[in-house]
Structures are given as C-alpha cells and as structure tokens.
Design a protein around this motif. Structure first.
Motif, short mmCIF file in Angstrom:
data_model
loop_
_atom_site.label_atom_id
_atom_site.label_comp_id
_atom_site.label_asym_id
_atom_site.label_seq_id
_atom_site.Cartn_x
_atom_site.Cartn_y
_atom_site.Cartn_z
N ASN A 190 0.84 -1.19 0.00
CA ASN A 190 0.00 0.00 0.00
C ASN A 190 0.88 1.25 0.00
O ASN A 190 1.76 1.41 0.85
CB ASN A 190 -0.90 -0.01 1.24
CG ASN A 190 -1.84 1.18 1.27
OD1 ASN A 190 -1.46 2.28 1.66
ND2 ASN A 190 -3.08 0.96 0.85
N GLN A 191 0.66 2.15 -0.97
CA GLN A 191 1.53 3.30 -1.14
C GLN A 191 1.50 4.24 0.07
O GLN A 191 2.53 4.81 0.45
CB GLN A 191 1.13 4.08 -2.39
CG GLN A 191 1.39 3.32 -3.68
CD GLN A 191 1.03 4.11 -4.91
OE1 GLN A 191 0.51 5.22 -4.82
NE2 GLN A 191 1.33 3.56 -6.08
N ARG A 192 0.34 4.41 0.67
CA ARG A 192 0.24 5.34 1.80
C ARG A 192 1.00 4.80 3.02
O ARG A 192 1.70 5.54 3.70
CB ARG A 192 -1.22 5.60 2.17
CG ARG A 192 -1.41 6.89 2.95
CD ARG A 192 -2.86 7.11 3.30
NE ARG A 192 -3.71 7.23 2.15
CZ ARG A 192 -3.95 8.37 1.50
NH1 ARG A 192 -3.35 9.48 1.90
NH2 ARG A 192 -4.77 8.41 0.48
N LEU A 193 0.85 3.51 3.28
CA LEU A 193 1.58 2.92 4.40
C LEU A 193 3.08 2.98 4.16
O LEU A 193 3.86 3.29 5.08
CB LEU A 193 1.14 1.47 4.61
CG LEU A 193 -0.33 1.23 4.95
CD1 LEU A 193 -0.58 -0.26 5.14
CD2 LEU A 193 -0.76 2.00 6.18
N ASP A 194 3.47 2.72 2.92
CA ASP A 194 4.90 2.72 2.64
C ASP A 194 5.46 4.14 2.65
O ASP A 194 6.63 4.35 3.02
CB ASP A 194 5.17 2.08 1.28
CG ASP A 194 6.62 1.63 1.13
OD1 ASP A 194 7.06 0.80 1.96
OD2 ASP A 194 7.32 2.12 0.23
N ALA A 195 4.63 5.13 2.29
CA ALA A 195 5.09 6.52 2.34
C ALA A 195 5.41 6.92 3.77
O ALA A 195 6.38 7.64 4.03
CB ALA A 195 4.03 7.44 1.74
N TRP A 196 4.60 6.46 4.72
CA TRP A 196 4.87 6.76 6.13
C TRP A 196 6.19 6.15 6.57
O TRP A 196 6.97 6.78 7.28
CB TRP A 196 3.73 6.23 6.98
CG TRP A 196 3.86 6.57 8.45
CD1 TRP A 196 3.41 7.67 9.09
CD2 TRP A 196 4.48 5.75 9.45
NE1 TRP A 196 3.71 7.62 10.43
CE2 TRP A 196 4.37 6.45 10.68
CE3 TRP A 196 5.12 4.52 9.44
CZ2 TRP A 196 4.88 5.94 11.87
CZ3 TRP A 196 5.63 4.01 10.63
CH2 TRP A 196 5.51 4.72 11.83
N ARG A 197 6.47 4.92 6.11
CA ARG A 197 7.73 4.26 6.45
C ARG A 197 8.91 5.03 5.86
O ARG A 197 9.89 5.33 6.55
CB ARG A 197 7.72 2.82 5.93
CG ARG A 197 8.99 2.04 6.23
CD ARG A 197 9.00 0.70 5.49
NE ARG A 197 9.01 0.88 4.05
CZ ARG A 197 10.11 1.13 3.33
NH1 ARG A 197 11.28 1.24 3.93
NH2 ARG A 197 10.04 1.27 2.02
N ARG A 198 8.80 5.41 4.57
CA ARG A 198 9.90 6.10 3.90
C ARG A 198 10.09 7.53 4.40
O ARG A 198 11.19 8.08 4.31
CB ARG A 198 9.66 6.11 2.39
CG ARG A 198 9.80 4.74 1.75
CD ARG A 198 9.65 4.79 0.23
NE ARG A 198 8.25 4.99 -0.17
CZ ARG A 198 7.78 6.10 -0.71
NH1 ARG A 198 8.58 7.14 -0.92
NH2 ARG A 198 6.51 6.19 -1.05
N ALA A 199 9.02 8.15 4.92
CA ALA A 199 9.11 9.54 5.37
C ALA A 199 10.08 9.71 6.53
O ALA A 199 10.53 10.82 6.80
CB ALA A 199 7.73 10.05 5.77
N HIS A 200 10.41 8.62 7.22
CA HIS A 200 11.35 8.71 8.34
C HIS A 200 12.77 8.98 7.87
O HIS A 200 13.61 9.42 8.67
CB HIS A 200 11.31 7.42 9.17
CG HIS A 200 10.05 7.29 10.00
ND1 HIS A 200 8.86 6.89 9.47
CD2 HIS A 200 9.83 7.55 11.32
CE1 HIS A 200 7.93 6.86 10.43
NE2 HIS A 200 8.50 7.27 11.56
N TYR A 201 13.06 8.72 6.58
CA TYR A 201 14.42 8.96 6.12
C TYR A 201 14.48 9.64 4.75
O TYR A 201 15.54 10.09 4.33
CB TYR A 201 15.20 7.64 6.05
CG TYR A 201 14.59 6.58 5.17
CD1 TYR A 201 14.80 6.56 3.80
CD2 TYR A 201 13.79 5.59 5.72
CE1 TYR A 201 14.23 5.59 2.99
CE2 TYR A 201 13.22 4.61 4.93
CZ TYR A 201 13.44 4.62 3.57
OH TYR A 201 12.87 3.65 2.78
N ALA A 202 13.33 9.74 4.03
CA ALA A 202 13.31 10.35 2.69
C ALA A 202 12.34 11.53 2.69
O ALA A 202 11.14 11.34 2.88
CB ALA A 202 12.90 9.33 1.64
N GLN A 203 12.85 12.72 2.48
CA GLN A 203 12.00 13.91 2.56
C GLN A 203 10.92 13.92 1.48
O GLN A 203 9.82 14.43 1.70
CB GLN A 203 12.86 15.17 2.44
CG GLN A 203 12.07 16.47 2.62
CD GLN A 203 12.98 17.67 2.78
OE1 GLN A 203 14.03 17.58 3.40
NE2 GLN A 203 12.58 18.79 2.22
N GLY A 204 11.21 13.36 0.33
CA GLY A 204 10.22 13.35 -0.75
C GLY A 204 8.96 12.59 -0.40
O GLY A 204 7.88 12.90 -0.90
#
Length: 494
Positions: A190-204
């Motif tokens: 799921n893109q939204r769940l994965d965006a939350w995970r990536r937001a911890h280290y990727a500003q985009g």
C-alpha cells in the motif's frame, strides 16, 4: 412518545427537552466569556445525566437534531455505557441513530469516543458491533492508519478486529503489521503505508502523506513553513486550507491565495476566518470576502431564500461577543454569519440589520462596548418587520432589562395577535441556568452554534412559546428521527 402530553407533567417534560436541546446545540464544555470550563462541564454533566435517566428516548432522539459534535459523542457514550437501562426496542432504535450520527461525525471525534469507551471498559456486543461497522465503512483504512494511528489501534483492540482482510482486502495482513508490528516488514504494498515508512528517512515521501501527518515530519526536519504549505496545497482538505489561510494572507493588501476558493466554505467557518483578519486586510479584500459570504449564505438558505418577507435583525457585537480563549470571537462570528443569512432569507430589499454598536459596515465589526439590546429592539420594531431575529448572548445591560420589558409590552399590548414573529437565538450556553440566557418569557429563545441551522432552529424555537403543546414537540422529534435514519415511516422517538 410515552410521556404524557395533556397534563402539567407533559408540559414540564417538553420544557426539559427544549432545555437539553439548547444546551446540546451551544455548550461544548469549554470556557465562555462569563463562565469557566469547569462550570460548563459540571452543568453539562448534570443535564446529560438528568435527561438520559428521565427521558432516554428523547435523549437518543437528540442525535437526529442539529446538536454539536461534542454533545453528540457524549450522548452516544451515555447510551452505550448504560445499555442495561434500555429495552430491546430502544436498543434497536438507538443503534440506528448511533450509526447515522457516527457517520456524520469527524473521524478524529469518533476515534476519541472509542478511546473513551475503552477506558470506561464499555465492551458489550452492541458496542463492538457499532465500532466494527463504522470501521468497515471507512473509505480508506490505510489513510486512517497513518493519520489516526493510535485511535485505530485502540478500536481494533477493543472491538477484537483481526485486521487481516476484515477491514480492507488490499491491506490484508499489512494493516495489522503497520499498527502493531511496524518494523516487521521491510516495505508495504500500500503506497500510503509505505510513504509513512519512507518519510522517516526520505524527505520526498513526506509530501505523499496526509497534511497533518506531513506537518509533523516537516517540522522535525526544519522545512520552511511557506514552502511546505505551497507544496502540500493540492493534498489539503478545504478546512485545512482555511486554517492555514490567515497566516498566508497577512494583514496587508496582498491578494488572497488563488488556490483557496472561499465561496465553497461553510458560512460560519467563513465568518470566523473573516474576523481573524485585520481591518486592513478586510478592507483590502472587501469584494472577495463579501461575495464569498453572500454565496455561502445563499447556499445555506436553500429553498427558504427570499421567503421570510420583511426581516429586521438585532445583532450583538458588544464586548462579550469576543468569546473566550477556546471560543475566540465565536459569538460575533455567529452574528456576522446570521447577518448574511438573514439577508438571503428576507425578500429582496426587505432586510434591516441593526448592530448593538450602531455600526453599519458588517465586514468591519469587532467586539466592543456594552449591550443596548432594548434600544436596538425598539429601532427594529419601528420598521414594522414580518420577522424580528435577535442574535445575542442575552446579557442586556445598557440599561439592564430594557429589552425584556420592550418585548413584554410589544407582545401584550401592541402586537397581541403576533403580526411580527420574534425569535431570539443565543450562541452562548449559560452554565448557571442550564440553558441559554433568555430576554423575555414572551419571546422564544433557542441555542445556535452554526448560522446555517437558523431556519431549522426558528421552527424549534416555536415550541418554546408553549402554544403548540408538548404533543407537537414530540411529533417533531419523531419526524426528525425518521428523516435522520432514512425511514420516513418510523416513529422512533415515540
């Protein structure tokens, strides 16, 4: 309705009902201009307990009225906490009312209610079913998991949801892992769940999240506020845009941001925004703000537009309309919104507004001075309106009591046949009297929170005069319940 309606007891019951409805419309347990938060909460606690115990069916039926979200959630909690006091028929009716009301409440309010139910150890089968059905109806569980993470976790635990496909098949297994074992998976489909995970280290990835969640990440990373708001604008809801609009507009002559359409905003929220601007900004954007307010007012008037004939309004902009720290300028915003709504409800060119400060420019009103309601009521009645609407907290103090005496003489001697309909709408709950403050026993008074509800509230206020009888009030509640749950043939409140 099982309550007797042909006796004094029936009339007392009707008065109790109106008392509670007024409180449920206006009171939020927050500090008001003349009472503390503690006084407000204590007063509300008593009213909720009193009406729930003595008029449980009416208590539940109040969910179908235009009460505020705070009291709607309190009613739902009260019904579920005291389920043993209801009959099987009452539980069925309450279940439909609760489901319909929860569907209208903001999700954060519902999740807060679920946390309160868990803390109170309310975990009967009906409560779990209501929670399960509400969660199943949510359009995007992954969005809720990111934005309301703790609330969804609490609800899932309390309602014993497995989150393995029972809520959202696309998140089968993922949603449960995201909430309870966030480090178990290296990534999420799921893109939204994965965006939350990536937001911890990727500003985009921050910009892929809901605004309020992204706001926290941006603040931790030191992202400049203006740049962040500009990038997030396409993902913001209308209300989020309105909340951030003031700081982006400023108090000067800069144009309003082009990405915000004020004409689609709710009338009372729009009035609050207008009052949050400085006088220079209001003057500089006069045309845009006035057009937006009139558009919102026409939308709120709906089929009633132009049908009220000659209308006069007494609008309170005295110092007490400044409200409190928790309700900053709320009473004045209601008066401003009512001004534009009454203009839309009146026949063309047949509207007379009278502010207590004697100002004539509604866009530049501010909380100032005493409350000479009596003199303004006299001025309004001289115009011979078909309808007089008074929007005030009821503290007539220049001189004290003049408005009540003017209205008494007008009703008993000058207009006993009621050619002029008079109603007082009050946006402030008076904790000491368990009601909104009234100007005169001869004039109906009702609470108001949002100006948009004015046409419905004027109808409800008519019952306060005591001329229609208690039976008519209960029949009105029956109709509102049937409309609310989508069953025109139901008599749920009876």
């Amino acid at each position: 309705m099982t309550t007797s309606t042909g006796t004094d007891a029936g009339l007392v019951a009707a008065e109790d009902v109106l008392l509670f409805v007024n409180a449920a419309i206006t009171a939020t347990g927050q500090r008001e201009f003349r009472s503390s938060a503690y006084q407000q909460q204590l007063s509300l606690d008593f009213l909720h307990e009193y009406v729930r115990v003595n008029y449980r069916r009416v208590y539940a039926a109040s969910l179908a009225l235009d009460i505020n979200d705070h009291n709607a959630a309190r009613i739902v909690r009260g019904l579920l906490e005291n389920a043993a006091d209801a009959s099987a028929e009452e539980k069925r009716t309450e279940g439909r009312l609760i489901a319909a009301r929860l569907a209208k409440l903001p999700p954060q309010r519902v999740y807060r209610l679920f946390r309160e139910l868990r803390a109170a150890k309310v975990n009967n089968r009906r409560t779990r079913a209501i929670m399960r059905d509400w969660l199943a109806a949510r359009p995007d569980p992954a969005h809720d998991a990111v934005k309301y993470r703790s609330g969804l976790k609490t609800a899932a635990r309390h309602a014993h949801l497995g989150l393995d496909g029972s809520v959202e098949p696309e998140c089968s297994g993922e949603l449960g892992d995201f909430l309870f074992r966030p480090r178990h998976r290296p990534g999420y489909r799921n893109q939204r769940l994965d965006a939350w995970r990536r937001a911890h280290y990727a500003q985009g990835a921050v910009e892929e999240l809901p605004f309020t969640v992204a706001e926290g990440f941006a603040a931790r990373r030191g992202v400049k506020r203006e740049a962040f708001l500009e990038r997030m604008a396409p993902r913001m809801t209308r209300l989020e845009r309105l909340r951030t609009l003031t700081q982006r507009t400023g108090a000067g002559d800069a144009p309003l941001p082009a990405d915000v359409d004020l004409t689609v905003m709710p009338l009372t929220r729009l009035a609050l925004f207008v009052l949050s601007l400085g006088f220079e900004a209001r003057s500089a954007h006069r045309a845009e703000l006035t057009r937006a307010l009139r558009t919102a007012a026409r939308r709120a008037a709906g089929p009633h537009a132009g049908s009220w004939g000659r209308v006069a309004a007494v609008l309170d902009d005295s110092y007490s309309s400044s409200g409190s720290g928790e309700k900053r300028r709320r009473p004045l915003a209601v008066a401003l919104a009512c001004h534009f709504l009454l203009e839309a409800l009146a026949a063309p060119g047949a509207y007379t507004p009278l502010w207590t400060s004697d100002r004539t420019d509604p866009l530049l009103v501010r909380p100032w001075g005493p409350t000479p309601l009596g003199f303004r009521v006299l001025d309004a009645l001289e115009h011979g309106p078909d309808r007089l609407v008074i929007v005030s907290d009821g503290w007539d103090n220049a001189p004290p009591g003049l408005a009540g005496e003017v209205l008494r003489v007008w009703r008993t001697r000058l207009d006993p046949d009621r050619h002029t309909a008079v109603v007082h709408v009050n946006p402030v709950y008076d904790a000491d009297t368990f009601d909104v403050r009234r100007l005169s026993p001869s004039v109906p008074t009702t609470g108001v929170r949002d100006a948009e509800d004015l046409p419905a509230l004027v109808e409800l206020a008519g019952f306060a005069e005591g001329r229609t009888g208690a039976a008519a009030l209960y029949a009105y509640l029956d109709r509102q319940v049937a409309r609310f749950v989508g069953d025109e043939g139901a008599g749920a409140a009876s």
